[in-house]
Write an enzyme that holds these catalytic residues in place. Structure first.
Site, PDB file in Angstrom:
ATOM      1  CG  HIS A 278      -1.142   4.173  13.234  1.00 16.31           C
ATOM      2  ND1 HIS A 278      -1.560   2.648  12.726  1.00 16.31           N
ATOM      3  CD2 HIS A 278      -1.956   4.917  13.228  1.00 16.31           C
ATOM      4  CE1 HIS A 278      -2.568   3.140  12.093  1.00 16.31           C
ATOM      5  NE2 HIS A 278      -2.962   4.185  12.364  1.00 16.31           N
TER       6      HIS A 278
ATOM      7  CG  PHE B 282       2.693   3.715   8.589  1.00 10.01           C
ATOM      8  CD1 PHE B 282       2.996   4.438   8.782  1.00 10.01           C
ATOM      9  CD2 PHE B 282       1.890   3.160   9.817  1.00 10.01           C
ATOM     10  CE1 PHE B 282       2.873   5.448   8.866  1.00 10.01           C
ATOM     11  CE2 PHE B 282       0.852   3.236  10.644  1.00 10.01           C
ATOM     12  CZ  PHE B 282       1.762   4.635  10.836  1.00 10.01           C
TER      13      PHE B 282
ATOM     14  CG  LEU C 142      -1.863   8.376  10.891  1.00  7.86           C
ATOM     15  CD1 LEU C 142      -1.260   8.115  10.168  1.00  7.86           C
ATOM     16  CD2 LEU C 142      -3.312   7.812  11.250  1.00  7.86           C
TER      17      LEU C 142
ATOM     18  CD  GLN D 252      -0.259  -0.599   5.783  1.00 10.57           C
ATOM     19  OE1 GLN D 252      -0.938   0.725   5.445  1.00 10.57           O
ATOM     20  NE2 GLN D 252      -0.906  -1.819   6.753  1.00 10.57           N
TER      21      GLN D 252
ATOM     22  NE  ARG E 213      -4.253   2.580   2.424  1.00 12.67           N
ATOM     23  CZ  ARG E 213      -4.374   2.818   3.853  1.00 12.67           C
ATOM     24  NH1 ARG E 213      -3.517   2.318   4.681  1.00 12.67           N
ATOM     25  NH2 ARG E 213      -4.993   3.451   3.239  1.00 12.67           N
TER      26      ARG E 213
ATOM     27  CG  ASN F 121      -3.196  -0.350  14.575  1.00  8.99           C
ATOM     28  OD1 ASN F 121      -4.046   0.628  14.190  1.00  8.99           O
ATOM     29  ND2 ASN F 121      -2.125   0.274  14.981  1.00  8.99           N
TER      30      ASN F 121
ATOM     31  CG  PHE G 195      -1.308   9.001   4.422  1.00 11.09           C
ATOM     32  CD1 PHE G 195      -1.060   9.595   4.837  1.00 11.09           C
ATOM     33  CD2 PHE G 195      -1.579   7.614   3.494  1.00 11.09           C
ATOM     34  CE1 PHE G 195      -1.985   9.453   5.825  1.00 11.09           C
ATOM     35  CE2 PHE G 195      -2.234   7.004   4.962  1.00 11.09           C
ATOM     36  CZ  PHE G 195      -2.441   8.193   5.496  1.00 11.09           C
TER      37      PHE G 195
END
Length: 231
Positions: free
Chosen positions: A189, A146, A185, A97, A89, A135, A94
């Site tokens: 995370h 990531f 985030l 991952q 991903r 997660n 951004f």
């Protein structure tokens, strides 16, 4: 405008929630020592050299703050768990991952064969270059991770205002504005590492063509991860 739209779309996937960011800490936040997330690693410090099909990424770790996440990643790396695994991903401006041996985004497990708890701390943030655990919600960490790639120009005045209204420390707001990152985030995370060399490679990976589910059209692979120490 495209960057604003992208960030807004991501917020639909990862709910924006700053509430409790100041005080909600995990089990890895007991150390009182100050941590400079962007300082180069010291002599003798354990680092990772992530060898990808597009170049090398060097990462330092924060075991005093996130001991389980660091142990999990390093053990998997030494055992070859991440060898030849793709970045499944990738979203430009951004993050990138990986860490799922199935390459689907649905697989992978921790070295304990069960999810482990979050290790949040005010000392570490999801700044650009942060290595964080992916997660499925609270305390569901496995093998996926990531690297935050969002540059400084994604931190708009709207984000700055949101951080200030939710009592982010002034120095944290200033750092996000300076270097970029994903403040929404934080406390979602676990940050357990930081890229200190090779962000140009992270940017190249983030810029590849992607298809459905933000998966690169042409595989970008982790060839292997060397765990070593700074000489």
């Amino acid at each position: 405008m495209l960057k604003k739209v992208l960030i807004l779309l991501m917020c639909l996937v990862i709910p924006l929630s700053f509430a409790g960011c100041k005080n909600n800490k995990g089990s890895g936040s007991s150390s009182d020592a100050e941590i400079d997330q962007f300082a180069p690693p010291a002599k003798g410090e354990t680092i990772a050299i992530m060898k990808t099909s597009m170049g090398d990424i060097k990462i330092k770790f924060f075991p005093s703050v996130a001991p389980k996440a660091v142990e999990n990643f390093i053990t998997h790396a030494k055992n070859g768990y991440y060898d030849n695994v793709i970045f499944h991903r990738v979203i430009n401006d951004f993050m990138i991952q990986g860490g799922d041996p199935t390459g689907t985004g649905m697989g992978g497990e921790s070295i304990w064969n069960e999810p482990f708890e979050d290790e949040f701390s005010e000392k570490l943030r999801n700044y650009r270059g942060a290595l964080s655990m992916a997660n499925r919600g609270p305390n569901t960490n496995g093998s996926q991770f990531f690297i935050v790639q969002a540059p400084s120009d994604t931190i708009t005045q709207d984000w700055i205002d949101q951080m200030k209204s939710n009592k982010f420390p002034d120095d944290v707001v200033a750092k996000y504005k300076e270097v970029g990152g994903t403040p929404w985030l934080d406390n979602k995370h676990t940050v357990f590492g930081q890229v200190y060399e090779g962000m140009d490679i992270v940017d190249k990976i983030a810029a590849v063509e992607v298809g459905a589910n933000d998966k690169p059209v042409k595989d970008v692979r982790i060839l292997g991860i060397e765990i070593t120490t700074v000489p």
